[in-house]
Every structure is written in structure tokens, then in C-alpha cells.
Design an enzyme around this catalytic site. Sequence first.
Site, short mmCIF file in Angstrom:
data_model
loop_
_atom_site.label_atom_id
_atom_site.label_comp_id
_atom_site.label_asym_id
_atom_site.label_seq_id
_atom_site.Cartn_x
_atom_site.Cartn_y
_atom_site.Cartn_z
N LEU A 121 -2.92 3.09 0.90
CA LEU A 121 -2.63 3.98 -0.22
C LEU A 121 -2.56 5.45 0.19
CD1 LEU A 121 -4.92 2.27 -2.86
CD2 LEU A 121 -2.53 1.79 -2.30
N HIS A 163 0.36 6.70 -4.60
CA HIS A 163 -0.28 5.59 -5.31
C HIS A 163 -1.34 6.09 -6.29
CE1 HIS A 163 0.95 3.47 -1.48
NE2 HIS A 163 1.45 2.67 -2.39
#
Length: 276
Positions: free
Chosen positions: A29, A33
Amino acid sequence: MRLIHTVERLRDALAGARATAFVPTMGNLHAGHLDLVHRARQAGEPVVASIFVNPLQFGAGEDYDRYPRTLEADCTLLESVGTDIVFAPDAAEIYPEPQTFLVQPPLTDELCGAFRPGHFAGVCTVVLKLFNVVQPRLAVFGKKDYQQLFLIKAMVRQLNLPIEIIEGETVRAADGLALSSRNTYLSESERAEAPRLHELLRRMTLRMAAGERDFAALEAWARNELEAHGWRVDYVSVRSQATLLPPQPGENRVVVLAAARLGATRLIDNLEVSWH
Ligand code: PAF
């Protein structure tokens, strides 16, 4: 925050829960995100994020095996932005039977679909399965993957899924490069070159906003610029925002999309532009 690996436990955890907001991811991530999680949290409902590197959406010779798996770091980040549940199944949990495409989306011969056979059927299949498992009221997808977002919205409409799709804006580094898990593959010199993709799209949109309508000439110009700097270009294409097909004469809401490789790394990006 709870970390859950199986469908059964997730169902138990969600039993009797209020409606949820869902953020599907493949992990590794970054701030893009986390922005999707922020969007999900704005709905005021418990947030479920999934982390699953979906084998069905990777073609032969693509980066499935080396795709970065960083579960621990991802969980720390997800917890820091207020995620309630992380669903991180393994492949056997999601595909207990031989993997098959359950959804055949439209536009699979277009744009990225033309270069990644089966990719969008794999994406839509896993998203549909995850929707069935989580049964969210809403789900958030980033505009960075513009064709993916377009096809998921089409799937939700065509299958009458009772899920609201929220769009997350592309998050960029200070030099314009769209954040992507694949940016970690770039060497130092490739990383320095990578913002050119966004810069060329930006210049195309500025020229269109200023009245240029020869889309083919603009596409060829950007392709040449990229190739002159060592990129291998899959496509640079001006498309209708409404259909994702080449714009009809007089259409004034378009998106310019591109996919190109720097060394072994394939980068994608897009920018919307409209005029009156
Ligand atoms: O955009 C992604 O990360 C993936 O394509 C998705 C939507 C999580 C499906 O695997």
C-alpha cells in the site's frame, strides 16, 4: 483492527454488522490506497479492506510472482487510517476450485485489455467474488486504473449489484508520477524519467483545452516523445469519458490514457479533460 484470512471468519465478523464500506487492494500500500480508505471512512460505516494478489488477473510472463507482498507493513498503514477489518485470504481460499473467469466484461480488446489478455475478466471476477463475500454497501476504486473503474461500474450496473461505487482521485508524487505499487520496480534513473508520462498527458490535455482537436496527432506526438526517451509505448489514446471508445465528433468530455514501459516496468496513467 481485525486481520482475517478466511471467508468463514469474515462472514462471522460481519454477521449483524451495519452496512460496510469496502476497499479492495492487492497490498503493497501507498498513499493512494490510504486515500481510498479515507474516502470509504467518510461514509461513516465500518471499513473493510482486502489484500489479495489475484492470480487470475496476471498473464503469463507478468509480475505475479514478484509482486511485492508486504502484509505486516500494509496492516500497520491500514490501522493508522482507521480500517476496521483487513481481509487477507490466500489463493486457495478465493479459488478453491480451478480458477475460471466468471465475468466477461466489455472493452477487453481496448486499451490495456489489448495488451493484457484476460486481465479485466480476472479483475471483474475477483471483484465480484469479493463483493459477494463482503457484501458492502459501497466500494472505493481509484481513477488511476481508469479502465478497471469503468468496467467495474459497468459490471455493477449490468448485474444490478446493490453497491455504490466511489471514485478516488489519483494521488501523485510531487513530480507528478502517479503512485503505484509498481513504482518500486523502477531503478533510480527510471524513477527520474517516469514523471514524463504524466507531463505529456498534462500537455496533451492543455492543448485540447486550448482548442486542438486532432487527437491522432496529439497521440502520435506523445508517443514519439516517450519513445525518444527510451520508453516502449503500448498506447496513448484519447477516449470518450462516457464510453471509453474513441470520441465522437463534437464530444467534449474526454480522457487521455497511456500505458508504456520503462525497462521492465509497465506504467499507466490518465487525465480527464473537458471543454465547452
Ligand atoms: O486495483 C487493484 O489493486 C486490483 O485490480 C483489484 C481491484 C484489487 C482487484 O484485484
